[in-house]
Design a protein around this motif. Structure first.
Motif, PDB file in Angstrom:
ATOM      1  N   ALA A 110     -14.306   9.814 130.221  1.00 21.58           N
ATOM      2  CA  ALA A 110     -15.502   9.419 130.137  1.00 21.58           C
ATOM      3  C   ALA A 110     -15.824   8.771 129.151  1.00 21.58           C
ATOM      4  N   MET A 111     -15.155   8.385 127.945  1.00 20.20           N
ATOM      5  CA  MET A 111     -15.513   7.924 126.522  1.00 20.20           C
ATOM      6  C   MET A 111     -15.587   6.402 126.988  1.00 20.20           C
ATOM      7  N   PRO A 112     -16.732   5.591 126.178  1.00 19.27           N
ATOM      8  CA  PRO A 112     -16.883   4.116 126.344  1.00 19.27           C
ATOM      9  C   PRO A 112     -15.532   3.452 125.887  1.00 19.27           C
ATOM     10  N   GLY A 113     -15.042   2.471 126.646  1.00 20.58           N
ATOM     11  CA  GLY A 113     -13.984   1.698 126.252  1.00 20.58           C
ATOM     12  C   GLY A 113     -12.561   2.086 126.875  1.00 20.58           C
ATOM     13  N   VAL A 114     -12.659   3.607 127.249  1.00 23.44           N
ATOM     14  CA  VAL A 114     -11.390   4.099 127.698  1.00 23.44           C
ATOM     15  C   VAL A 114     -11.020   3.540 129.360  1.00 23.44           C
ATOM     16  N   ASP A 115     -10.039   2.935 129.643  1.00 24.23           N
ATOM     17  CA  ASP A 115      -9.795   2.523 131.070  1.00 24.23           C
ATOM     18  C   ASP A 115      -8.630   3.109 131.671  1.00 24.23           C
ATOM     19  N   GLU A 116      -7.917   3.968 130.785  1.00 19.35           N
ATOM     20  CA  GLU A 116      -6.829   4.774 131.320  1.00 19.35           C
ATOM     21  C   GLU A 116      -6.462   5.814 130.319  1.00 19.35           C
ATOM     22  N   PHE A 117      -6.323   7.024 131.076  1.00 18.31           N
ATOM     23  CA  PHE A 117      -5.840   8.164 130.447  1.00 18.31           C
ATOM     24  C   PHE A 117      -4.772   8.963 131.116  1.00 18.31           C
ATOM     25  N   VAL A 118      -3.750   9.457 130.706  1.00 18.52           N
ATOM     26  CA  VAL A 118      -3.025  10.162 131.360  1.00 18.52           C
ATOM     27  C   VAL A 118      -2.621  11.295 130.428  1.00 18.52           C
ATOM     28  N   GLY A 119      -2.814  12.741 131.272  1.00 19.39           N
ATOM     29  CA  GLY A 119      -2.494  14.023 130.603  1.00 19.39           C
ATOM     30  C   GLY A 119      -1.234  14.504 131.089  1.00 19.39           C
ATOM     31  N   PHE A 120      -0.619  15.180 129.956  1.00 15.71           N
ATOM     32  CA  PHE A 120       0.735  16.018 130.210  1.00 15.71           C
ATOM     33  C   PHE A 120       0.470  17.535 129.733  1.00 15.71           C
ATOM     34  N   THR A 121       0.571  18.364 130.755  1.00 13.07           N
ATOM     35  CA  THR A 121       0.761  19.705 130.386  1.00 13.07           C
ATOM     36  C   THR A 121       2.117  19.996 129.586  1.00 13.07           C
ATOM     37  N   PRO A 122       2.046  21.074 128.992  1.00 14.59           N
ATOM     38  CA  PRO A 122       3.641  21.293 128.311  1.00 14.59           C
ATOM     39  C   PRO A 122       4.799  21.440 129.219  1.00 14.59           C
ATOM     40  N   ASP A 123       4.734  21.961 130.602  1.00 13.47           N
ATOM     41  CA  ASP A 123       5.510  22.039 131.594  1.00 13.47           C
ATOM     42  C   ASP A 123       5.838  20.395 131.758  1.00 13.47           C
ATOM     43  N   GLN A 124       4.896  19.453 132.211  1.00 15.95           N
ATOM     44  CA  GLN A 124       4.978  18.228 132.393  1.00 15.95           C
ATOM     45  C   GLN A 124       5.662  17.290 131.383  1.00 15.95           C
ATOM     46  N   ALA A 125       5.092  17.698 130.161  1.00 20.31           N
ATOM     47  CA  ALA A 125       5.876  17.011 128.928  1.00 20.31           C
ATOM     48  C   ALA A 125       7.426  17.400 128.697  1.00 20.31           C
ATOM     49  N   LEU A 126       7.683  18.490 129.097  1.00 14.39           N
ATOM     50  CA  LEU A 126       9.023  19.001 129.003  1.00 14.39           C
ATOM     51  C   LEU A 126       9.924  18.238 130.120  1.00 14.39           C
ATOM     52  N   GLU A 127       9.225  18.185 131.240  1.00 15.23           N
ATOM     53  CA  GLU A 127      10.172  17.345 132.523  1.00 15.23           C
ATOM     54  C   GLU A 127      10.350  16.024 132.007  1.00 15.23           C
ATOM     55  N   SER A 128       9.064  15.569 131.521  1.00 14.80           N
ATOM     56  CA  SER A 128       9.386  14.125 131.206  1.00 14.80           C
ATOM     57  C   SER A 128      10.292  13.942 130.050  1.00 14.80           C
ATOM     58  N   LEU A 129      10.500  14.821 129.194  1.00 12.79           N
ATOM     59  CA  LEU A 129      11.717  14.878 128.237  1.00 12.79           C
ATOM     60  C   LEU A 129      13.002  14.948 128.594  1.00 12.79           C
ATOM     61  N   LYS A 130      13.033  15.897 129.603  1.00 14.98           N
ATOM     62  CA  LYS A 130      14.457  16.044 130.483  1.00 14.98           C
ATOM     63  C   LYS A 130      14.812  14.780 131.194  1.00 14.98           C
ATOM     64  N   LYS A 131      13.879  14.109 131.711  1.00 21.57           N
ATOM     65  CA  LYS A 131      14.229  12.558 132.233  1.00 21.57           C
ATOM     66  C   LYS A 131      14.587  11.610 131.446  1.00 21.57           C
ATOM     67  N   SER A 132      13.914  11.486 130.210  1.00 20.33           N
ATOM     68  CA  SER A 132      14.244  10.546 129.418  1.00 20.33           C
ATOM     69  C   SER A 132      15.351  10.753 128.637  1.00 20.33           C
ATOM     70  N   LEU A 133      15.896  11.998 128.475  1.00 22.28           N
ATOM     71  CA  LEU A 133      17.095  12.293 127.561  1.00 22.28           C
ATOM     72  C   LEU A 133      18.446  12.397 128.793  1.00 22.28           C
ATOM     73  N   GLY A 134      18.223  12.523 130.103  1.00 18.41           N
ATOM     74  CA  GLY A 134      19.154  12.385 131.042  1.00 18.41           C
ATOM     75  C   GLY A 134      20.086  13.639 131.304  1.00 18.41           C
ATOM     76  N   THR A 135      21.017  13.827 131.902  1.00 20.33           N
ATOM     77  CA  THR A 135      21.657  15.245 132.091  1.00 20.33           C
ATOM     78  C   THR A 135      22.366  15.715 131.198  1.00 20.33           C
ATOM     79  N   GLY A 136      22.781  15.053 130.177  1.00 21.58           N
ATOM     80  CA  GLY A 136      23.434  15.371 128.927  1.00 21.58           C
ATOM     81  C   GLY A 136      23.207  16.579 127.973  1.00 21.58           C
ATOM     82  N   PHE A 137      22.047  16.953 128.294  1.00 22.02           N
ATOM     83  CA  PHE A 137      21.429  17.934 127.225  1.00 22.02           C
ATOM     84  C   PHE A 137      21.247  19.237 128.224  1.00 22.02           C
ATOM     85  N   ASP A 138      21.346  20.325 127.347  1.00 23.70           N
ATOM     86  CA  ASP A 138      21.391  21.518 128.033  1.00 23.70           C
ATOM     87  C   ASP A 138      19.754  22.117 127.460  1.00 23.70           C
TER      88      ASP A 138
END
Length: 289
Positions: free
Chosen positions: A81-109
């Motif tokens: 709702a702040m002036p000038g902000v036309d896009e905002f995407v939030g990530f919960t800790p679980d969503q951030a972890l899933e995004s990290l896994k996708k970016s690193l690929g399947t070679g990491f445990d």
């Protein structure tokens, strides 16, 4: 009222008597409106593209690990709702972890992390840069840092520089060019009307000799010139709309995917109004003593 009707009737008569002169004036003005409108349409599309794709600065926000997610989500809504902000995407800790896994690929445990994500809640805010003034993004940055639970905020300096530079381009280059185009239309409309009517000044002298009032002498010239200007501007802008309609279908296909929008309605109306007013002024002054 009768005199006024007679003056308007004479305006139509002038056009009928000299259709060639009025047609040439309308053609010249229509061509000017077409070329100026085409350039204005290009500038408008360029400006919209810059605003949509480049005139933004992104802020990466990190909350402190273990922050209350309910409170964080409320802050996400406040940021949107702040002036000038036309896009905002939030990530919960679980969503951030899933995004990290996708970016690193399947070679990491990641099994050693267990079921609890160690990452903090994050958010990516896009701020529209409205001017070259750096205070706007600086104030936004300070507001983000002041939010409860926010650990740090990062911003890409190069991206911000690009955004402010492009915004400066819109102000210093696009706006003066648009004003120059408007001036060109005004000058052409004025000169076309005067040149069209200058060769028939004998009619004016005859009317003055028979004692006609000055407004009765000038009004038909102004009206006929205005009608000529309206016809020319209308034809030019209609041709421009037809060309834009055809090109938008051709360009918005693979591999170009160029979206060509029409000239905004406000600018179209202003261009037509300017052509009519300046033509009428040229006709009015052409009938001077």
């Amino acid at each position: 009222m009768t005199l006024f009707k007679r003056a308007l009737s004479r305006a139509f008569t002038q056009i009928v008597r000299s259709p060639g002169l009025h047609a040439m004036s309308a053609l010249a003005l229509g061509l000017t409106c077409f070329l100026a409108g085409a350039f204005g349409m290009f500038l408008t599309n360029l400006d919209e593209y810059l605003q949509a794709h480049q005139g933004h600065a992104q802020f990466q926000i990190y909350w402190k690990p273990g922050s209350d997610l309910a409170a964080v989500r409320k802050q996400w809504d406040a940021i949107r709702a702040m002036p000038g902000v036309d896009e905002f995407v939030g990530f919960t800790p679980d969503q951030a972890l899933e995004s990290l896994k996708k970016s690193l690929g399947t070679g990491f445990d990641f099994s050693w992390m267990g079921n609890v994500s160690p990452l903090p809640a994050t958010g990516l805010a896009s701020l529209r840069v409205l001017s070259e003034d750096m205070r706007q993004p600086q104030i936004f940055l300070e507001r983000l840092k002041a939010l409860p639970g926010v650990d740090k905020v990062r911003i890409n300096p190069m991206q911000l520089d690009v955004a402010t530079a492009l915004r400066g381009l819109s102000v210093t280059a696009l706006i003066p060019l648009s004003l120059s185009l408007s001036l060109a239309i005004a000058v052409v409309a004025y000169l076309a009307a005067r040149l069209c009517l200058e060769g028939r000044r004998a009619e004016v002298e005859i009317m003055r000799l028979v004692g006609a009032q000055e407004w009765f002498v000038r009004l038909p010239w102004a009206v006929s010139a205005a009608m000529t200007g309206l016809a020319g501007a209308g034809a030019g802008l209609a041709a421009l709309r037809a060309v834009q309609f055809f090109l938008s279908g051709v360009l918005y296909e693979p591999p170009l995917w160029i979206k060509l929008g029409p000239l905004p309605l406000e600018e179209t109306a202003a261009m037509a109004l300017m052509a009519v007013v300046m033509s009428a002024l040229g006709g009015w002054l052409a009938a001077r003593e």
